[in-house]
Motif scaffolding. Structure first.
Motif, PDB file in Angstrom:
ATOM      1  N   ALA A   1       0.406  -1.735   0.052  1.00 30.04           N
ATOM      2  CA  ALA A   1      -0.001  -0.329  -0.080  1.00 30.04           C
ATOM      3  C   ALA A   1       0.961   1.270  -0.327  1.00 30.04           C
ATOM      4  N   GLU A   2       1.919   1.030   0.925  1.00 26.54           N
ATOM      5  CA  GLU A   2       2.998   2.591   0.780  1.00 26.54           C
ATOM      6  C   GLU A   2       3.588   2.549  -1.056  1.00 26.54           C
ATOM      7  N   HIS A   3       3.760   1.242  -1.619  1.00 28.06           N
ATOM      8  CA  HIS A   3       4.474   2.033  -3.314  1.00 28.06           C
ATOM      9  C   HIS A   3       3.460   2.663  -3.481  1.00 28.06           C
ATOM     10  N   ALA A   4       2.239   1.832  -3.586  1.00 24.24           N
ATOM     11  CA  ALA A   4       0.923   2.307  -4.018  1.00 24.24           C
ATOM     12  C   ALA A   4       1.008   4.262  -3.797  1.00 24.24           C
ATOM     13  N   ALA A   5       0.443   4.573  -2.657  1.00 27.82           N
ATOM     14  CA  ALA A   5       1.120   5.526  -2.130  1.00 27.82           C
ATOM     15  C   ALA A   5       2.185   6.507  -2.737  1.00 27.82           C
ATOM     16  N   VAL A   6       2.889   5.825  -2.331  1.00 31.40           N
ATOM     17  CA  VAL A   6       4.402   6.569  -3.538  1.00 31.40           C
ATOM     18  C   VAL A   6       3.897   7.508  -4.577  1.00 31.40           C
ATOM     19  N   TYR A   7       3.850   6.423  -5.162  1.00 31.94           N
ATOM     20  CA  TYR A   7       3.164   5.912  -7.273  1.00 31.94           C
ATOM     21  C   TYR A   7       2.197   7.468  -6.849  1.00 31.94           C
ATOM     22  N   GLY A   8       1.042   6.706  -6.271  1.00 31.22           N
ATOM     23  CA  GLY A   8       0.400   7.876  -6.219  1.00 31.22           C
ATOM     24  C   GLY A   8       0.354   9.303  -6.152  1.00 31.22           C
TER      25      GLY A   8
ATOM     26  N   PRO B   1      11.062  -8.436   1.144  1.00 36.51           N
ATOM     27  CA  PRO B   1      10.005  -7.386   0.955  1.00 36.51           C
ATOM     28  C   PRO B   1       9.189  -7.481  -0.536  1.00 36.51           C
ATOM     29  N   THR B   2       8.357  -7.372  -0.374  1.00 37.12           N
ATOM     30  CA  THR B   2       7.063  -7.310  -1.737  1.00 37.12           C
ATOM     31  C   THR B   2       7.579  -5.438  -2.498  1.00 37.12           C
ATOM     32  N   ALA B   3       8.004  -5.821  -3.356  1.00 36.35           N
ATOM     33  CA  ALA B   3       8.459  -4.797  -4.621  1.00 36.35           C
ATOM     34  C   ALA B   3       7.494  -4.322  -5.177  1.00 36.35           C
ATOM     35  N   ALA B   4       7.546  -2.790  -5.683  1.00 37.45           N
ATOM     36  CA  ALA B   4       6.692  -2.053  -6.528  1.00 37.45           C
ATOM     37  C   ALA B   4       6.149  -2.509  -7.621  1.00 37.45           C
ATOM     38  N   ALA B   5       5.342  -2.093  -8.195  1.00 35.42           N
ATOM     39  CA  ALA B   5       4.813  -3.025  -9.333  1.00 35.42           C
ATOM     40  C   ALA B   5       5.231  -1.635 -10.626  1.00 35.42           C
ATOM     41  N   PRO B   6       5.230  -2.156 -11.670  1.00 34.58           N
ATOM     42  CA  PRO B   6       5.761  -1.905 -12.377  1.00 34.58           C
ATOM     43  C   PRO B   6       4.975  -0.417 -12.526  1.00 34.58           C
ATOM     44  N   GLY B   7       3.585  -0.556 -12.012  1.00 27.46           N
ATOM     45  CA  GLY B   7       2.943   0.891 -13.153  1.00 27.46           C
ATOM     46  C   GLY B   7       2.043   0.500 -11.908  1.00 27.46           C
ATOM     47  N   TYR B   8       0.573   1.808 -11.256  1.00 29.25           N
ATOM     48  CA  TYR B   8      -0.556   0.985 -11.051  1.00 29.25           C
ATOM     49  C   TYR B   8      -1.620   2.067 -12.303  1.00 29.25           C
ATOM     50  N   ARG B   9      -3.085   1.969 -11.794  1.00 27.58           N
ATOM     51  CA  ARG B   9      -4.057   2.271 -12.285  1.00 27.58           C
ATOM     52  C   ARG B   9      -4.485   2.938 -11.292  1.00 27.58           C
ATOM     53  N   LEU B  10      -5.006   3.952 -11.669  1.00 25.69           N
ATOM     54  CA  LEU B  10      -5.542   4.701 -10.591  1.00 25.69           C
ATOM     55  C   LEU B  10      -6.918   4.563 -11.055  1.00 25.69           C
ATOM     56  N   PRO B  11      -7.422   5.289  -9.725  1.00 25.60           N
ATOM     57  CA  PRO B  11      -9.069   4.789  -9.366  1.00 25.60           C
ATOM     58  C   PRO B  11      -9.947   5.289 -10.678  1.00 25.60           C
ATOM     59  N   PHE B  12      -9.430   6.962 -11.018  1.00 28.41           N
ATOM     60  CA  PHE B  12     -10.050   7.585 -11.760  1.00 28.41           C
ATOM     61  C   PHE B  12      -9.537   8.905 -12.254  1.00 28.41           C
TER      62      PHE B  12
ATOM     63  N   THR C   1      -6.393  16.046  -5.306  1.00 24.71           N
ATOM     64  CA  THR C   1      -6.286  16.680  -4.165  1.00 24.71           C
ATOM     65  C   THR C   1      -7.873  15.192  -3.591  1.00 24.71           C
ATOM     66  N   GLN C   2      -8.762  15.032  -4.925  1.00 20.40           N
ATOM     67  CA  GLN C   2      -9.159  13.565  -4.622  1.00 20.40           C
ATOM     68  C   GLN C   2      -8.627  12.381  -4.459  1.00 20.40           C
ATOM     69  N   LEU C   3      -7.670  12.015  -5.390  1.00 18.69           N
ATOM     70  CA  LEU C   3      -6.922  11.086  -5.232  1.00 18.69           C
ATOM     71  C   LEU C   3      -5.628  11.114  -3.843  1.00 18.69           C
ATOM     72  N   ALA C   4      -5.333  12.326  -3.800  1.00 22.06           N
ATOM     73  CA  ALA C   4      -5.243  12.111  -2.120  1.00 22.06           C
ATOM     74  C   ALA C   4      -5.811  11.451  -0.953  1.00 22.06           C
ATOM     75  N   ALA C   5      -6.726  11.964  -0.974  1.00 25.24           N
ATOM     76  CA  ALA C   5      -8.004  11.380  -0.015  1.00 25.24           C
ATOM     77  C   ALA C   5      -7.849   9.997  -0.621  1.00 25.24           C
ATOM     78  N   HIS C   6      -8.270   9.329  -1.367  1.00 22.60           N
ATOM     79  CA  HIS C   6      -8.365   8.145  -2.249  1.00 22.60           C
ATOM     80  C   HIS C   6      -7.286   6.701  -1.354  1.00 22.60           C
ATOM     81  N   LEU C   7      -6.303   7.776  -1.529  1.00 21.50           N
ATOM     82  CA  LEU C   7      -4.469   6.987  -1.244  1.00 21.50           C
ATOM     83  C   LEU C   7      -4.456   6.577   0.379  1.00 21.50           C
ATOM     84  N   GLU C   8      -4.961   8.051   1.099  1.00 23.24           N
ATOM     85  CA  GLU C   8      -4.749   7.520   2.405  1.00 23.24           C
ATOM     86  C   GLU C   8      -6.063   7.207   3.227  1.00 23.24           C
TER      87      GLU C   8
END
Length: 319
Positions: free
Chosen positions: A195-202, A244-255, A264-271
């Motif tokens: 989840a932290e890997h995804a947050a850093v990307y986001g 340790p789990t490696a970061a994914a090559p890429g992440y699909r954004l929720p919107f 800012t909506q993405l930041a709220a979603h990530l948290e």
């Protein structure tokens, strides 16, 4: 006396079977059923319920004060009522303590927003004080309720109302010399790392769409905080012999993110997504303090970015 016939033997056999099925026996030596073991969390739950009732009483007193904001205070009180329900889940007969009625009686002065913020902070500290002794299920609930209390204090203008709170190193970042991660905790820790890997990307995306100014600085500070926590979990897992789990090559954004508002909506979603990972990690005994600190930080950041937080951050309705 006539000799018993084969039919008689069959009838007696059927009767014996029926008695066995019905429990009809002349043996009175059977032991009574064992009473169910008492819930080991009961003392903790009762202490937490008493504190929750006292907090509810303060909200009730504040709501009767002239000029009180019934909408805001009512919403916060409704959250606290849900906290009580979650804490009393295994104690269905636990009625509100007498502190509720006595504390809510008219007094010379009603609690102010600052009083309520301080009460929320004290109650959140009590939740965290019982983490170590709680069962995994109760620990998860306590961490969530404490995080919600911190968000309440921030909403009331308390000291926790920082824009992008930075965790304290002692609580949030375990050192590489920490004990090896038990196998039962590894899955939850790996999920938090993912989840932290995804947050850093986001947050890289969030920062790209925010204009220069306070919001971008908040995003930059939060990006660095998530990098630090990601690196800490990687060190802990590696030191414990896990890969340790490696970061994914890429992440699909929720919107789609195309401007500052959607950023800012993405930041709220990530948290908000992170709160679920850290609520699960709070159930694992080894890193409860760090998980609770991370859950608190994510909850505060989610509120800062405008998320509509539930009463129990990180927990589903069934939990």
């Amino acid at each position: 006396m006539p000799a018993p016939t084969r039919r008689t033997f069959l009838a007696l056999g059927a009767l014996a079977g029926l008695q066995s099925l019905c429990g009809c026996t002349d043996d009175h030596s059977a032991k009574p059923p064992r009473p169910q073991a008492e819930d080991p969390d009961r003392p903790l739950r009762l202490r937490q319920l008493a504190a929750t009732d006292a907090l509810l009483a303060q909200y009730d007193a504040a709501l009767t004060a002239p000029g009180a904001d019934p909408g805001k205070l009512g919403d916060l009180r409704a959250d606290v009522a849900q906290h009580r329900e979650a804490l009393a889940r295994t104690l269905p007969s636990a009625a509100p303590s007498s502190s509720t009625s006595s504390a809510s009686s008219p007094s010379s002065s009603s609690p102010t927003a600052a009083d309520l913020a301080a009460a929320e902070q004290r109650t959140a500290a009590l939740r965290l004080a019982d983490l170590a002794a709680a069962s995994p299920d109760l620990a998860r609930t306590l961490a969530s309720v404490a995080a919600s209390g911190a968000a309440h204090a921030a909403a009331l203008g308390g000291a926790t109302a920082a824009a992008a709170p930075s965790p304290s190193p002692s609580a949030a970042f375990p050192s590489a010399s920490a004990p090896a991660v038990p196998a039962t905790d590894t899955a939850a820790l790996q999920a938090a790392l993912a989840a932290e890997h995804a947050a850093v990307y986001g947050y890289g995306v969030v920062g790209a769409f925010l204009p220069a100014g306070p919001q971008r600085e908040d995003a930059r500070a939060t990006y660095a905080a998530h990098q630090a926590r990601r690196d800490a979990w990687q060190r802990v897992l590696a030191a414990g012999g896990a890969s340790p789990t490696a970061a994914a090559p890429g992440y699909r954004l929720p919107f789609p993110v195309k401007d500052a508002a959607t950023a800012t909506q993405l930041a709220a979603h990530l948290e908000t997504q992170l709160t679920a990972s850290y609520a699960d990690l709070a159930a694992a005994p080894t890193y409860r303090d760090q998980a609770a600190a991370a859950l608190r930080d994510c909850t505060l950041r989610a509120a800062h970015w405008g998320a509509d937080l539930p009463a129990l951050p990180g927990l589903s309705a069934e939990q």
